[in-house]
Design a protein around this motif. Sequence first.
Motif, PDB file in Angstrom:
ATOM      1  N   ARG A  36      -3.438   4.831  -9.945  1.00 14.97           N
ATOM      2  CA  ARG A  36      -2.900   5.257  -8.658  1.00 14.97           C
ATOM      3  C   ARG A  36      -1.412   4.970  -8.512  1.00 14.97           C
ATOM      4  O   ARG A  36      -0.893   4.896  -7.409  1.00 14.97           O
ATOM      5  N   ASP A  56       7.327   6.926   3.028  1.00 14.32           N
ATOM      6  CA  ASP A  56       5.994   7.358   2.600  1.00 14.32           C
ATOM      7  C   ASP A  56       5.689   6.898   1.183  1.00 14.32           C
ATOM      8  O   ASP A  56       4.825   7.433   0.522  1.00 14.32           O
ATOM      9  N   GLU A  86       5.939  -1.532   1.962  1.00 13.56           N
ATOM     10  CA  GLU A  86       4.560  -1.784   2.397  1.00 13.56           C
ATOM     11  C   GLU A  86       4.381  -1.637   3.899  1.00 13.56           C
ATOM     12  O   GLU A  86       3.316  -1.250   4.362  1.00 13.56           O
ATOM     13  N   MET A  89       3.686   1.824   4.685  1.00  8.61           N
ATOM     14  CA  MET A  89       2.362   2.173   4.162  1.00  8.61           C
ATOM     15  C   MET A  89       1.278   1.798   5.160  1.00  8.61           C
ATOM     16  O   MET A  89       0.287   2.493   5.307  1.00  8.61           O
ATOM     17  N   LEU A  90       1.469   0.661   5.830  1.00  6.94           N
ATOM     18  CA  LEU A  90       0.429   0.150   6.716  1.00  6.94           C
ATOM     19  C   LEU A  90       0.469   0.785   8.093  1.00  6.94           C
ATOM     20  O   LEU A  90      -0.569   1.003   8.698  1.00  6.94           O
ATOM     21  N   ARG A  92       2.589   3.632   8.924  1.00  6.82           N
ATOM     22  CA  ARG A  92       3.136   4.995   8.884  1.00  6.82           C
ATOM     23  C   ARG A  92       4.414   5.105   9.713  1.00  6.82           C
ATOM     24  O   ARG A  92       4.803   6.175  10.151  1.00  6.82           O
ATOM     25  N   HIS A 112       1.332   7.185  -0.073  1.00  8.45           N
ATOM     26  CA  HIS A 112       0.476   6.574   0.941  1.00  8.45           C
ATOM     27  C   HIS A 112      -0.994   6.661   0.526  1.00  8.45           C
ATOM     28  O   HIS A 112      -1.737   5.692   0.635  1.00  8.45           O
ATOM     29  N   ALA A 113      -1.427   7.818   0.055  1.00  8.24           N
ATOM     30  CA  ALA A 113      -2.835   8.001  -0.338  1.00  8.24           C
ATOM     31  C   ALA A 113      -3.193   7.092  -1.514  1.00  8.24           C
ATOM     32  O   ALA A 113      -4.266   6.481  -1.531  1.00  8.24           O
ATOM     33  N   ARG A 116      -3.392   3.476  -0.232  1.00  8.01           N
ATOM     34  CA  ARG A 116      -4.607   3.301   0.575  1.00  8.01           C
ATOM     35  C   ARG A 116      -5.829   3.146  -0.337  1.00  8.01           C
ATOM     36  O   ARG A 116      -6.665   2.267  -0.126  1.00  8.01           O
ATOM     37  N   ASP A 117      -5.925   3.977  -1.367  1.00  5.82           N
ATOM     38  CA  ASP A 117      -7.031   3.878  -2.329  1.00  5.82           C
ATOM     39  C   ASP A 117      -7.045   2.502  -3.000  1.00  5.82           C
ATOM     40  O   ASP A 117      -8.093   1.886  -3.158  1.00  5.82           O
ATOM     41  N   LYS A 120      -7.980  -0.260  -0.464  1.00 11.00           N
ATOM     42  CA  LYS A 120      -9.376  -0.112  -0.031  1.00 11.00           C
ATOM     43  C   LYS A 120     -10.299  -0.711  -1.085  1.00 11.00           C
ATOM     44  O   LYS A 120     -11.344  -1.263  -0.766  1.00 11.00           O
ATOM     45  N   LEU A 126      -4.699  -6.378  -0.347  1.00  6.02           N
ATOM     46  CA  LEU A 126      -4.220  -6.196   1.022  1.00  6.02           C
ATOM     47  C   LEU A 126      -3.752  -7.538   1.602  1.00  6.02           C
ATOM     48  O   LEU A 126      -2.707  -7.604   2.248  1.00  6.02           O
TER      49      LEU A 126
END
Length: 148
Positions: A36, A56, A86, A89-90, A92, A112-113, A116-117, A120, A126
């Motif tokens: 990623r 972003d 970061e 990212m958290l 936006r 961002h995607a 997030r992946d 998660k 995190l």
Amino acid sequence: MQNMLRAMSDPKIDALSKVPLFSQLSKHELEFVATRTDEAEVPAGKVLTTQRRPGDTFYVLLGGEAKVVIDGDLRRTLQPGDFFGEISMLDRGLATATITTSKASRLLVMSHAQFRDAIKANDALLVHVLAAMGERLRADMAASHGHD
């Protein structure tokens, strides 16, 4: 087994494992994060984030150096292993600093995607990001109060 050993010598995974943010991750988690991220080589003088503009991208500095400027003041110099972007990212939200490479640099870049992946899939990641973000925000607040 042989195939797995070859996969582990991926330079991107090696680079990730040396970054404090990712150093606690298992090999499997590092492989996941590596899928990623993108790597980018940028020249000195490249503006990576601009304060008060939408951010972003999450960056990890693998090599080189970058300057962090907030409200026109140089706040810190980023070294290999440091990361930034970061906060956007958290939430936006807008970038909190302008960051410009001061030397030719090698970066890991996550959209961002992708970010997030990655978070998660790993709560510890995190937690590390949030802890570093909190430290930085406190330091920046302390520095800005010194200017009043």
